[in-house]
Motif scaffolding. Structure first.
Motif: not given
Length: 308
Positions: A155, A184, A215, A225, A252
């Motif tokens: 992320d 993510k 995502v 997603a 997450t």
């Protein structure tokens, strides 16, 4: 075990004293720290790799991780300062000013990389720990070392004001995406990286680059997603927002927790994730994040709060 690799810091959040003066109150925080806390509270066996200071802020971070059942066997404790992040809230959105010079997390080098036990099946990386040297290169080396055998989640959680060399930073993110299984990312970060608002196009690019699942969280507009064969959208959960601190980190954690419980947090399953598993993971993550945004500060839910 899922090991979260990256920063733990102290969020200095704005408050008002009894006399009405503006003050700052310290809270444990940091994107990777928050994800580890959330995973631990959701009942997932979780570890944490970073450097923690032996100062009193570091003591607070250590106690917070332990209170949420996070294993610290991969954590390095040493005599360097804790990172501080002063937060300003504007319309419920958080802005940050970071103080990170010579910090316990930032100064990790490759010689500090841990030998991971066989029960570690996934690693999570992201946020400010991927910006500053030598820590950023240290974490990239860890991802490179482990990406063949363990699920990698990323992320970026971009903090633009900390990035001095955009070109160099984007090159690193590109390398990390090529090694990760799960990306993510927020819609704001998609726009910052690509210069465009076309989420599906960005997702396809990153899937072609190596990611298996992308995502994209969109705040109040829900979540999208993607895999190479799937594309789903889920609306946001209606909740009264206190603030958004830690929301993405909790999302997450919820996503990873759902896959872990379903027995799908492994390289083969993530590479060919079916629609029910993907939809369930996104929905569970959204529920967890909705609880976090409903209360002030980064305060992820415990497992029983999602079972009610």
């Amino acid at each position: 075990m899922i090991v979260c690799c990256g920063e733990a810091l102290i969020d200095m959040l704005p408050r008002t004293s009894r006399e009405g003066a503006p003050v700052y109150q310290p809270f444990n925080g940091g994107s990777i720290f928050n994800t580890a806390i959330a995973l631990g509270r959701l009942g997932i066996i979780t570890g944490f790799f970073s450097g923690l200071s032996t100062d009193f802020f570091g003591d607070s971070l250590k106690a917070g991780l332990q209170a949420s059942n996070v294993d610290l066997k991969y954590t390095k404790f040493w005599d360097k300062p804790s990172t501080l992040a002063f937060v300003k809230l504007e319309n419920g959105q958080a802005r940050y000013s970071f103080y990170d010079e010579n910090s316990a997390g930032r100064m990790l080098t490759k010689k500090d990389l841990p030998k991971l036990s066989s029960d570690v099946n996934a690693l999570h990386f992201g946020s400010i720990s991927l910006i500053h040297e030598p820590g950023a290169s240290t974490l990239e080396a860890l991802m490179m070392r482990e990406a063949t055998d363990r699920v990698i989640c990323l992320d970026p959680n971009i903090r633009e004001n900390l990035i001095k060399d955009r070109r160099e930073y984007l090159a690193r993110i590109g390398r990390l995406v090529s090694m990760c299984d799960i990306l993510k990312i927020s819609d704001e970060d998609v726009t910052w990286i690509t210069g465009k608002t076309d989420l599906s196009s960005a997702a396809r690019k990153w899937l072609n680059a190596g990611a298996k699942v992308v995502v994209i969280t969109r705040g109040g507009n829900g979540v999208e997603a993607f895999t190479k064969g799937l594309s789903i959208k889920l609306p946001s959960i209606d909740v009264k927002v206190a603030d958004t601190v830690g929301a993405g980190d909790t999302f997450t954690a919820g996503f990873l927790a759902s896959l872990q419980r379903a027995g799908k947090l492994n390289k083969a399953s993530v590479a060919y994730l079916d629609e029910p598993a993907l939809r369930n993971a996104v929905a569970y993550a959204a529920r967890a994040a909705a609880i976090t945004v409903s209360r002030a500060g980064a305060n992820p839910p415990w497992l029983h709060e999602l079972q009610n």
